[in-house]
Write a protein that holds these residues in place. Structure first.
Motif, mmCIF file in Angstrom:
data_model
loop_
_atom_site.group_PDB
_atom_site.id
_atom_site.type_symbol
_atom_site.label_atom_id
_atom_site.label_comp_id
_atom_site.label_asym_id
_atom_site.label_seq_id
_atom_site.Cartn_x
_atom_site.Cartn_y
_atom_site.Cartn_z
ATOM 1 N N ARG A 234 0.820 -1.212 0.000
ATOM 2 C CA ARG A 234 0.000 0.000 0.000
ATOM 3 C C ARG A 234 0.851 1.257 0.000
ATOM 4 O O ARG A 234 0.526 2.233 -0.691
ATOM 5 C CB ARG A 234 -0.917 -0.021 1.232
ATOM 6 N N LEU A 235 1.950 1.251 0.755
ATOM 7 C CA LEU A 235 2.794 2.440 0.897
ATOM 8 C C LEU A 235 3.781 2.528 -0.274
ATOM 9 O O LEU A 235 4.962 2.241 -0.133
ATOM 10 C CB LEU A 235 3.544 2.396 2.231
ATOM 11 N N THR A 236 3.257 2.961 -1.400
ATOM 12 C CA THR A 236 4.055 3.031 -2.626
ATOM 13 C C THR A 236 4.428 4.454 -3.014
ATOM 14 O O THR A 236 5.196 4.662 -3.953
ATOM 15 C CB THR A 236 3.282 2.401 -3.791
ATOM 16 N N GLY A 237 3.854 5.440 -2.324
ATOM 17 C CA GLY A 237 4.031 6.824 -2.724
ATOM 18 C C GLY A 237 2.953 7.291 -3.680
ATOM 19 O O GLY A 237 2.929 8.456 -4.091
ATOM 20 N N GLU A 238 2.021 6.391 -4.036
ATOM 21 C CA GLU A 238 0.897 6.728 -4.893
ATOM 22 C C GLU A 238 -0.410 6.479 -4.140
ATOM 23 O O GLU A 238 -0.423 5.919 -3.055
ATOM 24 C CB GLU A 238 0.926 5.884 -6.179
ATOM 25 N N HIS A 239 -1.510 6.920 -4.752
ATOM 26 C CA HIS A 239 -2.847 6.692 -4.172
ATOM 27 C C HIS A 239 -2.945 7.227 -2.736
ATOM 28 O O HIS A 239 -3.387 6.534 -1.820
ATOM 29 C CB HIS A 239 -3.208 5.198 -4.219
ATOM 30 N N GLU A 240 -2.499 8.469 -2.541
ATOM 31 C CA GLU A 240 -2.607 9.161 -1.252
ATOM 32 C C GLU A 240 -1.811 8.473 -0.148
ATOM 33 O O GLU A 240 -2.248 8.424 1.000
ATOM 34 C CB GLU A 240 -4.076 9.285 -0.831
ATOM 35 N N THR A 241 -0.656 7.925 -0.504
ATOM 36 C CA THR A 241 0.212 7.322 0.510
ATOM 37 C C THR A 241 1.633 7.862 0.366
ATOM 38 O O THR A 241 2.026 8.370 -0.689
ATOM 39 C CB THR A 241 0.282 5.787 0.384
ATOM 40 N N SER A 242 2.391 7.727 1.442
ATOM 41 C CA SER A 242 3.828 7.964 1.381
ATOM 42 C C SER A 242 4.503 6.657 0.973
ATOM 43 O O SER A 242 3.851 5.624 0.847
ATOM 44 C CB SER A 242 4.344 8.417 2.747
ATOM 45 N N SER A 243 5.804 6.701 0.777
ATOM 46 C CA SER A 243 6.548 5.486 0.458
ATOM 47 C C SER A 243 7.086 4.856 1.733
ATOM 48 O O SER A 243 7.532 5.557 2.644
ATOM 49 C CB SER A 243 7.712 5.809 -0.492
ATOM 50 N N SER A 244 7.035 3.534 1.787
ATOM 51 C CA SER A 244 7.572 2.846 2.966
ATOM 52 C C SER A 244 9.082 3.024 3.066
ATOM 53 O O SER A 244 9.663 2.816 4.131
ATOM 54 C CB SER A 244 7.237 1.348 2.903
ATOM 55 N N ASP A 245 9.724 3.435 1.976
ATOM 56 C CA ASP A 245 11.182 3.580 1.946
ATOM 57 C C ASP A 245 11.656 4.958 2.408
ATOM 58 O O ASP A 245 12.860 5.165 2.590
ATOM 59 C CB ASP A 245 11.721 3.337 0.530
ATOM 60 N N LYS A 246 10.729 5.904 2.590
ATOM 61 C CA LYS A 246 11.144 7.268 2.894
ATOM 62 C C LYS A 246 10.171 7.920 3.863
ATOM 63 O O LYS A 246 8.953 7.841 3.681
ATOM 64 C CB LYS A 246 11.226 8.091 1.604
ATOM 65 N N PHE A 247 10.698 8.573 4.893
ATOM 66 C CA PHE A 247 9.855 9.289 5.853
ATOM 67 C C PHE A 247 9.672 10.734 5.405
ATOM 68 O O PHE A 247 10.639 11.413 5.049
ATOM 69 C CB PHE A 247 10.482 9.273 7.246
ATOM 70 N N THR A 248 8.431 11.205 5.406
ATOM 71 C CA THR A 248 8.133 12.587 5.041
ATOM 72 C C THR A 248 7.080 13.149 5.992
ATOM 73 O O THR A 248 6.343 12.398 6.633
ATOM 74 C CB THR A 248 7.602 12.694 3.601
ATOM 75 N N TRP A 249 7.002 14.463 6.066
ATOM 76 C CA TRP A 249 5.924 15.089 6.820
ATOM 77 C C TRP A 249 5.599 16.430 6.177
ATOM 78 O O TRP A 249 6.399 16.994 5.427
ATOM 79 C CB TRP A 249 6.287 15.269 8.299
ATOM 80 N N GLY A 250 4.396 16.953 6.463
ATOM 81 C CA GLY A 250 4.017 18.238 5.907
ATOM 82 C C GLY A 250 2.624 18.645 6.339
ATOM 83 O O GLY A 250 1.801 17.812 6.718
ATOM 84 N N SER A 251 2.362 19.933 6.282
ATOM 85 C CA SER A 251 1.046 20.464 6.629
ATOM 86 C C SER A 251 0.050 20.166 5.515
ATOM 87 O O SER A 251 0.343 20.407 4.334
ATOM 88 C CB SER A 251 1.133 21.977 6.858
ATOM 89 N N LEU A 252 -1.083 19.617 5.870
ATOM 90 C CA LEU A 252 -2.198 19.345 4.964
ATOM 91 C C LEU A 252 -1.821 18.404 3.829
ATOM 92 O O LEU A 252 -2.518 18.337 2.817
ATOM 93 C CB LEU A 252 -2.739 20.660 4.362
ATOM 94 N N ASP A 253 -0.760 17.631 3.979
ATOM 95 C CA ASP A 253 -0.212 16.799 2.908
ATOM 96 C C ASP A 253 -0.645 15.348 3.070
ATOM 97 O O ASP A 253 -0.184 14.646 3.975
ATOM 98 C CB ASP A 253 1.312 16.898 2.902
ATOM 99 N N ARG A 254 -1.499 14.873 2.170
ATOM 100 C CA ARG A 254 -1.995 13.495 2.253
ATOM 101 C C ARG A 254 -1.038 12.477 1.646
ATOM 102 O O ARG A 254 -1.329 11.286 1.637
ATOM 103 C CB ARG A 254 -3.375 13.399 1.583
ATOM 104 N N THR A 255 0.081 12.935 1.110
ATOM 105 C CA THR A 255 1.092 12.004 0.607
ATOM 106 C C THR A 255 2.243 11.870 1.599
ATOM 107 O O THR A 255 3.245 11.214 1.285
ATOM 108 C CB THR A 255 1.657 12.483 -0.744
ATOM 109 N N ALA A 256 2.114 12.447 2.784
ATOM 110 C CA ALA A 256 3.192 12.429 3.777
ATOM 111 C C ALA A 256 3.025 11.266 4.745
ATOM 112 O O ALA A 256 1.914 10.753 4.944
ATOM 113 C CB ALA A 256 3.217 13.740 4.553
ATOM 114 N N SER A 257 4.130 10.854 5.355
ATOM 115 C CA SER A 257 4.071 9.841 6.410
ATOM 116 C C SER A 257 3.294 10.384 7.601
ATOM 117 O O SER A 257 2.425 9.711 8.168
ATOM 118 C CB SER A 257 5.488 9.452 6.849
ATOM 119 N N ILE A 258 3.633 11.616 8.007
ATOM 120 C CA ILE A 258 2.934 12.306 9.087
ATOM 121 C C ILE A 258 2.357 13.594 8.534
ATOM 122 O O ILE A 258 3.067 14.411 7.945
ATOM 123 C CB ILE A 258 3.877 12.651 10.259
ATOM 124 N N ARG A 259 1.074 13.783 8.708
ATOM 125 C CA ARG A 259 0.403 14.997 8.231
ATOM 126 C C ARG A 259 0.063 15.896 9.408
ATOM 127 O O ARG A 259 -0.459 15.426 10.424
ATOM 128 C CB ARG A 259 -0.875 14.638 7.467
#
Length: 306
Positions: A234-259
């Protein structure tokens, strides 16, 4: 496979009781009893992740940390395992996703009657469900649990899943918590975890929230271990997900690990964070234990740094 046959007598330890509202009102009232599994000597069985969460709460002393879950899942045919309603379309595949999310109407919504019954049963049983919505894929749904302390929040999620499956059983519907039930250009199913401490709710600012998010990066690999089986699909970086290989975060960001959600941003950083990595089949006891440990470690690191 719950126990070795030579030592198969485990002990059930009741820990939570709620009214069973899946039965007809004409029957004798019954209850659903959540239990921990214990070894014959009274120690927690190796499968007893609830006991591990209790230990973590005591270890961290983060009794003011709250959790709520956005539980996604797919209603399926119990024989074919295909999503409900898909067999009505050519090649058992409905039109591409886009119009199903929060959809209303028989052409875009399948299973609403079950969702309404589930929300009612949960709330009348004391398992607070604050919202329900149709999700991105046809027959995929989500419900949201109310924020509670770690153990209570995990118990409520487990019981809410049980109630869902009991009610679905009556309609000959199966429930899939597979993080990626359909391959291809279809969204997977997650169980986003919203979390906060009292300090985050009352005293934080955006700098504090961003510092927590950035500090979670070094714990990312461990999160993938406890956030659900086959969740990497599921965590491929597509379809409103982040990638399991990379941690990301951001405001209002549905592609981030932590939103960092809009509520927190508009409240000058006071509020909560959303961990979007957990899969629909996540064990909440393990997930909350992980987040308690990480939050405690980050708090200690920030205290030392200042």
């Amino acid at each position: 496979n719950q126990a070795q046959t030579g030592e198969s007598d485990c002990i059930l330890k009741p820990v939570k009781l709620v009214p069973n509202l899946t039965e007809p009102t004409s029957r004798t009232p019954s209850f659903i009893v959540l239990c921990e599994v214990m070894n014959p000597d009274g120690t927690p069985h190796e499968s007893n992740t609830r006991a591990k969460l209790l230990d973590r709460v005591e270890e961290t002393e983060l009794t003011d940390m709250w959790f709520s879950v956005e539980q996604e899942f797919v209603m399926t045919d119990p024989v074919s395992s295909k999503p409900l309603g898909w067999e009505d379309y050519e090649n058992d595949t409905p039109p591409p996703q886009g119009k199903y999310y929060c959809g209303v109407g028989a052409d875009v919504s399948v299973g609403r009657e079950l969702m309404d019954a589930h929300a009612l049963a949960c709330n009348q049983s004391g398992i607070s469900v604050s919202g329900v919505n149709a999700e991105v894929m046809l027959s995929q749904w989500e419900y949201q649990t109310e924020p509670k302390p770690a153990v209570q929040a995990a118990d409520n999620l487990i019981i809410s899943r049980f109630l869902l499956q009991r009610l679905a059983e009556k309609s000959n519907i199966a429930i899939s918590y597979d993080p990626k039930p359909i391959e291809g250009d279809w969204n997977g199913s997650g169980a986003h975890i919203n979390f906060s401490t009292n300090h985050m709710r009352e005293n934080a600012d955006m700098d504090y929230m961003n510092l927590i998010c950035s500090s979670m990066s070094k714990y990312h690999d461990k999160s993938i271990e406890v956030y659900g089986e086959n969740n990497d699909k599921r965590l491929t970086g597509e379809h409103e997900t982040s990638s399991s290989d990379k941690f990301t975060w951001g405001s209002l960001d549905r592609t981030a690990s932590i939103r960092i959600p809009i509520y927190t941003v508009k409240n000058d950083g006071k509020g909560y964070l959303e961990d979007r990595r957990p899969g629909a089949n996540v064990d909440p006891y393990l997930a909350f234990s992980y987040l308690l440990g990480v939050t405690n470690n980050i708090s200690e690191e920030m205290f030392i740094a200042t």
